[in-house]
Design a protein around this motif. Structure first.
Motif, PDB file in Angstrom:
ATOM      1  N   GLU A 103       0.854  -1.201   0.000  1.00 50.49           N
ATOM      2  CA  GLU A 103       0.000   0.000   0.000  1.00 50.49           C
ATOM      3  C   GLU A 103       0.877   1.235   0.000  1.00 50.49           C
ATOM      4  OE1 GLU A 103      -2.433   2.521  -0.185  1.00 50.49           O
ATOM      5  OE2 GLU A 103      -3.763   1.016   0.716  1.00 50.49           O
ATOM      6  N   ASP A 134      -3.167  -3.340  -2.292  1.00 54.06           N
ATOM      7  CA  ASP A 134      -3.743  -2.149  -2.917  1.00 54.06           C
ATOM      8  C   ASP A 134      -3.607  -2.303  -4.432  1.00 54.06           C
ATOM      9  OD1 ASP A 134      -4.696   0.510  -3.248  1.00 54.06           O
ATOM     10  OD2 ASP A 134      -2.659   1.319  -3.169  1.00 54.06           O
ATOM     11  N   LYS A 172     -12.294   0.281  -0.547  1.00 54.42           N
ATOM     12  CA  LYS A 172     -12.017   1.383   0.377  1.00 54.42           C
ATOM     13  C   LYS A 172     -13.227   2.300   0.380  1.00 54.42           C
ATOM     14  CE  LYS A 172      -7.010   1.484  -0.369  1.00 54.42           C
ATOM     15  NZ  LYS A 172      -5.911   2.232  -0.997  1.00 54.42           N
TER      16      LYS A 172
END
Ligand code: MN
Length: 128
Positions: free
Chosen positions: A9, A53, A107
């Protein structure tokens, strides 16, 4: 089974949030801020689960997943990968899954969902 989790990330706020959330459940968090470091960490460390991510500064999360799945380190063919991305656009889930991710999470990160998703693969050391 261990409780080592690798989070790939580039956003420091998300990294800190997830670090606190997972360490509070007894997991050990390994951190990588870009795709190349993430693949290298996965190959170097004994990792039990990867949080990935999708929007990364170098190679994207799909490419990271493909590299992890095709690694010469045999265990990486099977390590659970949870994709985490802000791009909840139609087709992203399918792209993440076809790149080799097991599960898709959007997210903003919800801590309870994160715990549940992680524990589905790797039991919390604090629940033993
Ligand atoms: Mn990102």
């Amino acid at each position: 089974m261990g409780s080592n989790i690798l989070y790939i990330e580039d956003n420091p706020d998300n990294m800190m949030l997830v670090k606190r959330a997972l360490e509070s459940r007894g997991y050990t968090l390994f951190q990588a801020m870009n795709g190349f470091d993430g693949v290298a960490s996965a190959e170097r460390e004994e990792i039990d689960l990867i949080l990935l991510d999708i929007n990364l500064p170098d190679i994207d999360g799909y490419e990271v997943a493909r590299r992890i799945r095709s690694s010469s380190k045999h265990a990486l063919a099977y390590v659970p990968i949870i994709a985490v991305t802000a791009n909840a656009l139609k087709g992203d889930a399918e792209k993440a899954l076809s790149a080799g991710c097991d599960v898709y999470m959007s997210k903003p990160i919800n801590i309870r969902e994160l715990w549940a998703r992680v524990e589905a693969f790797v039991p919390s050391p604090k629940s033993k």
